[in-house]
Design an enzyme around this catalytic site. Structure first.
Site, PDB file in Angstrom:
ATOM      1  N   SER A   6      68.587  22.396 -56.320  1.00 23.80           N
ATOM      2  CA  SER A   6      69.624  22.838 -54.977  1.00 23.80           C
ATOM      3  C   SER A   6      69.014  24.198 -54.426  1.00 23.80           C
ATOM      4  O   SER A   6      68.781  25.297 -55.259  1.00 23.80           O
ATOM      5  CB  SER A   6      71.030  22.848 -55.356  1.00 23.80           C
TER       6      SER A   6
ATOM      7  N   ARG B  85      71.725   5.563 -55.113  1.00 28.43           N
ATOM      8  CA  ARG B  85      72.247   6.082 -54.181  1.00 28.43           C
ATOM      9  C   ARG B  85      71.770   7.517 -53.566  1.00 28.43           C
ATOM     10  O   ARG B  85      70.985   7.800 -54.106  1.00 28.43           O
ATOM     11  CB  ARG B  85      73.736   6.284 -54.298  1.00 28.43           C
TER      12      ARG B  85
ATOM     13  N   TYR C 267      77.169  24.723 -61.391  1.00 24.48           N
ATOM     14  CA  TYR C 267      76.328  24.030 -60.701  1.00 24.48           C
ATOM     15  C   TYR C 267      75.025  24.764 -60.390  1.00 24.48           C
ATOM     16  O   TYR C 267      73.880  24.227 -60.393  1.00 24.48           O
ATOM     17  CB  TYR C 267      76.874  23.076 -59.602  1.00 24.48           C
TER      18      TYR C 267
ATOM     19  N   THR D 164      58.401  25.389 -55.923  1.00 27.89           N
ATOM     20  CA  THR D 164      59.691  25.100 -55.476  1.00 27.89           C
ATOM     21  C   THR D 164      59.547  25.066 -53.830  1.00 27.89           C
ATOM     22  O   THR D 164      59.294  25.880 -53.211  1.00 27.89           O
ATOM     23  CB  THR D 164      60.584  26.285 -56.040  1.00 27.89           C
TER      24      THR D 164
ATOM     25  N   ALA E  51      73.043  25.639 -63.418  1.00 25.68           N
ATOM     26  CA  ALA E  51      72.282  24.697 -63.974  1.00 25.68           C
ATOM     27  C   ALA E  51      71.029  24.455 -63.005  1.00 25.68           C
ATOM     28  O   ALA E  51      70.083  24.264 -63.719  1.00 25.68           O
ATOM     29  CB  ALA E  51      73.280  23.268 -63.803  1.00 25.68           C
TER      30      ALA E  51
HETATM   31  N1  NAP Z   1      73.675  16.024 -51.556  1.00 24.52           N
HETATM   32  C1  NAP Z   1      73.539  17.379 -51.540  1.00 24.52           C
HETATM   33  O1  NAP Z   1      73.951  18.053 -50.592  1.00 24.52           O
HETATM   34  C2  NAP Z   1      72.594  17.799 -52.461  1.00 24.52           C
HETATM   35  C3  NAP Z   1      72.229  19.218 -52.214  1.00 24.52           C
HETATM   36  C4  NAP Z   1      71.255  19.752 -53.222  1.00 24.52           C
HETATM   37  C5  NAP Z   1      71.097  19.120 -54.388  1.00 24.52           C
HETATM   38  N2  NAP Z   1      71.497  17.873 -54.555  1.00 24.52           N
HETATM   39  C6  NAP Z   1      70.934  17.165 -55.607  1.00 24.52           C
HETATM   40  O2  NAP Z   1      70.368  16.147 -55.391  1.00 24.52           O
HETATM   41  C7  NAP Z   1      70.410  14.970 -56.346  1.00 24.52           C
HETATM   42  C8  NAP Z   1      71.027  13.463 -55.883  1.00 24.52           C
HETATM   43  O3  NAP Z   1      72.120  14.085 -55.110  1.00 24.52           O
HETATM   44  P1  NAP Z   1      73.075  12.922 -54.344  1.00 24.52           P
HETATM   45  O4  NAP Z   1      73.792  13.917 -53.401  1.00 24.52           O
HETATM   46  O5  NAP Z   1      72.075  11.934 -53.682  1.00 24.52           O
HETATM   47  O6  NAP Z   1      73.950  12.270 -55.528  1.00 24.52           O
HETATM   48  P2  NAP Z   1      74.860  10.912 -55.058  1.00 24.52           P
HETATM   49  O7  NAP Z   1      74.780  10.400 -53.705  1.00 24.52           O
HETATM   50  O8  NAP Z   1      76.117  11.351 -55.677  1.00 24.52           O
HETATM   51  O9  NAP Z   1      73.854   9.615 -56.130  1.00 24.52           O
HETATM   52  C9  NAP Z   1      74.093   9.802 -57.360  1.00 24.52           C
HETATM   53  C10 NAP Z   1      73.118   9.120 -58.132  1.00 24.52           C
HETATM   54  O10 NAP Z   1      72.959   9.736 -59.492  1.00 24.52           O
HETATM   55  C11 NAP Z   1      73.541   8.285 -60.415  1.00 24.52           C
HETATM   56  N3  NAP Z   1      74.261   9.058 -61.378  1.00 24.52           N
HETATM   57  C12 NAP Z   1      75.515   9.850 -61.262  1.00 24.52           C
HETATM   58  N4  NAP Z   1      75.970  10.440 -62.516  1.00 24.52           N
HETATM   59  C13 NAP Z   1      74.782   9.904 -63.355  1.00 24.52           C
HETATM   60  C14 NAP Z   1      74.811  10.227 -64.875  1.00 24.52           C
HETATM   61  N5  NAP Z   1      75.757  10.922 -65.261  1.00 24.52           N
HETATM   62  N6  NAP Z   1      73.496   9.856 -65.331  1.00 24.52           N
HETATM   63  C15 NAP Z   1      72.652   8.987 -64.600  1.00 24.52           C
HETATM   64  N7  NAP Z   1      72.584   8.766 -63.176  1.00 24.52           N
HETATM   65  C16 NAP Z   1      73.869   9.325 -62.514  1.00 24.52           C
HETATM   66  C17 NAP Z   1      74.348   7.525 -59.535  1.00 24.52           C
HETATM   67  O11 NAP Z   1      74.196   6.241 -60.111  1.00 24.52           O
HETATM   68  P3  NAP Z   1      75.547   5.234 -60.095  1.00 24.52           P
HETATM   69  O12 NAP Z   1      75.826   5.097 -58.772  1.00 24.52           O
HETATM   70  O13 NAP Z   1      75.194   3.817 -60.841  1.00 24.52           O
HETATM   71  O14 NAP Z   1      76.823   5.997 -60.759  1.00 24.52           O
HETATM   72  C18 NAP Z   1      73.395   7.494 -58.226  1.00 24.52           C
HETATM   73  O15 NAP Z   1      72.117   6.742 -58.403  1.00 24.52           O
HETATM   74  C19 NAP Z   1      71.474  15.696 -57.388  1.00 24.52           C
HETATM   75  O16 NAP Z   1      70.389  16.115 -58.430  1.00 24.52           O
HETATM   76  C20 NAP Z   1      72.102  16.661 -56.707  1.00 24.52           C
HETATM   77  O17 NAP Z   1      72.513  17.730 -57.525  1.00 24.52           O
HETATM   78  C21 NAP Z   1      72.278  17.099 -53.526  1.00 24.52           C
END
Ligand code: NAP
Length: 243
Positions: free
Chosen positions: A139, A14, A152, A234, A155
């Site tokens: 992030s 996702r 967060y 980075t 981390a």
């Molecule tokens: N979105 C933002 O604004 C943002 C900004 C900065 C950084 N990030 C970072 O970018 C990365 C992706 O974020 P996203 O927003 O794309 O997340 P997301 O849409 O919530 O996607 C979550 C993904 O991670 C998997 N997942 C969730 N919990 C897990 C766990 N405990 N162990 C293993 N896999 C797990 C989910 O699998 P299932 O669906 O099967 O549970 C899914 O494939 C993360 O590291 C986040 O911190 C995001």
């Protein structure tokens, strides 16, 4: 097309991870895509890219699960040369109110979990040939913090130390390790933020808009595949949030 290249993308089912899987697969990279709770979206990606995407199970924070995911990726792909440590979890609240077990879980899953993944994939990366890389998803809040984000942001900052250290330990094997620091991107993760939180951030961005998953995936695939002289770096992709 990337001939013979293979990848493991955690949290690939996702959000940002799925955009990375789509981009790598569209470049011909055979990619293992991990899911945690729901295999459905990863299976749909495998149908979208027949023969290029392999769904596998993975849970952050378990060395055993990381080792099984690495072994499974090698078994299905033949070898492993590219890893995107994208899976991460968010939970927050003001430091005076957040439950400390939650605080520790956010640290453990994001930091220890990513270290476990790096440890688990390094033998396979060392055994492979050519350009090899790990790209860790941090992030922008690692640099700037954020109200309610003490666990967060701590981390995600720790992940920058981890990526630079693993880069130092892996350079002699030809393995590059870099980090991407995305800004705000609308995914299921940001949907769990308090009402108005995304709009408040967007208001203060130089570019005055949230990023898209495709824009973050482009930066990740650049570091993972194209930036062959880049390690310990980075790349901030945040619309000017951290400036
Ligand atoms: N979105 C933002 O604004 C943002 C900004 C900065 C950084 N990030 C970072 O970018 C990365 C992706 O974020 P996203 O927003 O794309 O997340 P997301 O849409 O919530 O996607 C979550 C993904 O991670 C998997 N997942 C969730 N919990 C897990 C766990 N405990 N162990 C293993 N896999 C797990 C989910 O699998 P299932 O669906 O099967 O549970 C899914 O494939 C993360 O590291 C986040 O911190 C995001």
């Amino acid at each position: 097309m990337e001939k013979g290249r293979t990848a493991l993308v955690t949290g690939g089912s996702r959000g940002i991870g799925a955009a990375v899987v789509r981009l790598l697969a569209s470049r011909g990279v055979r990619t293992a895509c991990t899911y945690f709770r729901s295999p459905g979206p990863a299976r749909a990606l495998a149908l979208e890219f027949p023969g290029l995407v392999e769904p596998i199970a993975y849970e952050l924070g378990s060395l055993d699960s990381a080792e099984r995911a690495a072994d499974e990726a090698v078994a299905r792909l033949g070898h492993l040369d590219t890893v995107v440590a994208n899976a991460g979890v968010w939970a927050g609240g003001p430091l005076t109110r957040i439950d400390m077990d939650t605080w520790s879980r956010v640290l453990n899953e994001n930091v220890v979990g990513t270290a476990q993944l790096c440890r688990a994939v390094l033998p396979a990366l060392r055994a492979a040939d050519g350009d090899r890389s790990i790209t860790i998803v941090s992030s922008a809040v690692a640099m700037i913090g954020g109200v309610g984000d003490s666990a967060y942001s701590s981390a995600k900052l720790a992940l920058l130390g981890l990526s630079r250290t693993v880069a130092q330990e892996s350079g002699r094997y030809g393995i590059r390790v870099n980090a991407v620091a995305p800004g705000i991107v609308e995914t299921d993760m940001t949907a769990s933020l308090p009402d108005g939180a995304v709009a408040a951030v967007v208001d203060g961005l130089l570019l005055r808009r949230a990023g898209t998953v495709e824009e973050i995936a482009a930066a990740i695939s650049f570091l993972a595949l194209d930036a062959t002289y880049c390690t310990g770096a980075t790349l901030t992709v945040d619309g000017g949030w951290s400036v």
